[in-house]
Scaffold this motif. Structure first.
Motif, short mmCIF file in Angstrom:
data_model
loop_
_atom_site.label_atom_id
_atom_site.label_comp_id
_atom_site.label_asym_id
_atom_site.label_seq_id
_atom_site.Cartn_x
_atom_site.Cartn_y
_atom_site.Cartn_z
N VAL A 191 118.07 87.06 -21.16
CA VAL A 191 117.88 88.30 -21.92
C VAL A 191 116.53 88.95 -21.59
N LEU A 192 115.51 88.12 -21.30
CA LEU A 192 114.21 88.67 -20.92
C LEU A 192 114.32 89.39 -19.57
N GLY A 210 114.89 94.53 -16.46
CA GLY A 210 115.63 95.41 -15.55
C GLY A 210 116.05 96.70 -16.22
N ASN A 211 116.49 96.60 -17.47
CA ASN A 211 116.93 97.79 -18.21
C ASN A 211 115.81 98.81 -18.41
N ASN A 264 119.37 102.93 -10.83
CA ASN A 264 120.56 102.92 -9.98
C ASN A 264 120.36 102.03 -8.76
N ALA A 265 119.17 102.03 -8.20
CA ALA A 265 118.87 101.17 -7.05
C ALA A 265 118.91 99.70 -7.46
N TYR A 266 118.41 99.41 -8.67
CA TYR A 266 118.44 98.04 -9.19
C TYR A 266 119.88 97.56 -9.37
N ALA A 267 120.72 98.42 -9.96
CA ALA A 267 122.12 98.07 -10.17
C ALA A 267 122.84 97.88 -8.84
N LYS A 268 122.54 98.71 -7.87
CA LYS A 268 123.15 98.59 -6.54
C LYS A 268 122.73 97.30 -5.87
N PHE A 277 114.81 96.22 -25.62
CA PHE A 277 116.20 96.69 -25.60
C PHE A 277 116.38 97.92 -26.49
N ILE A 278 115.82 97.87 -27.70
CA ILE A 278 116.00 98.96 -28.67
C ILE A 278 115.38 100.27 -28.19
N SER A 279 114.34 100.19 -27.39
CA SER A 279 113.65 101.40 -26.93
C SER A 279 114.57 102.34 -26.16
#
Length: 207
Positions: free
Chosen positions: A16-17, A22-23, A34-38, A194-196
């Motif tokens: 989760v950390l 990444g998020n 998008n680059a991270y997800a790719k 996450f909440i941010s």
């Protein structure tokens, strides 16, 4: 059982950390997230190794958690166990309930963002993860559910991480208070990270 619970909890807490970190690329730029997800999807071996470890950890954590909860309830007829229950913190007493809500959130989250089985928003985002996240959190119901789930995750982690130290024999009376503060700080860092993102979407900072 407690060792299995602790070890799987460590794996999930580490995930989760990393996931939260990444998020947060959402705040850097659409191109960055998008680059991270790719990159994740291009590294198939790494992705599926991580997913396999996570799936095993989640099922083991849930199964052992259910067993420990049932054992604790059976021991509450009286005596030291009942006294320990009265002295337990709110976070520890609500672990089974926060866990159930978090599990429900994870299922919805996977359907929403990973499997894309839940279409939200009017934006045709395709493979654009940035647009997908903004479109998803533009729905207030989803955003609020996400925020509540992350607050419950904070509650769950604050006790869970602290318990890991105790189960693995790393906590004594001298370090108990410090490790509890460390666990609480970790839980809030993860939850607020996450909440941010849904808050930024709801307030128009991310659009």
């Amino acid at each position: 059982k407690k060792v299995v619970m602790a070890l799987t909890g460590l794996v999930l807490a580490g995930f989760v950390l990393g996931h939260m970190t990444g998020n947060l690329l959402m705040f850097k730029s659409p191109a960055a997230i998008n680059a991270y997800a790719k990159w994740l999807h291009e590294n198939v071996a790494l992705l599926w190794t991580a997913r396999t470890v996570l799936i095993i950890s989640v099922f083991a954590h849930i199964w052992v958690g259910i067993q420990l909860t049932l054992e604790n309830r059976a021991a509450r007829a009286g005596g030291p166990a009942a006294e320990a229950t009265r002295r337990a913190t709110f976070a520890s007493r609500t672990m089974p309930y926060s866990g159930v809500v978090i599990l429900g959130f994870v299922v919805f989250h996977l359907l929403h963002f990973t499997l894309k089985a839940v279409a939200l928003g009017d934006v045709s985002y395709g493979e654009d993860v940035y647009k997908m996240v903004v479109a998803g959190f533009s729905c207030k119901t989803v955003a609020i559910f996400y925020i509540i789930s992350m607050l419950l995750l904070c509650l769950h982690l604050s006790h869970g991480v602290s318990s890991v130290f105790q189960t693995l024999g790393l906590r004594n009376e001298r370090w108990r208070g410090r490790l509890d503060v460390l666990a609480l700080a970790y839980a809030w860092i993860v939850a607020l990270g996450f909440i941010s993102i849904p808050l930024a979407v709801l307030t128009g900072c991310l659009k």
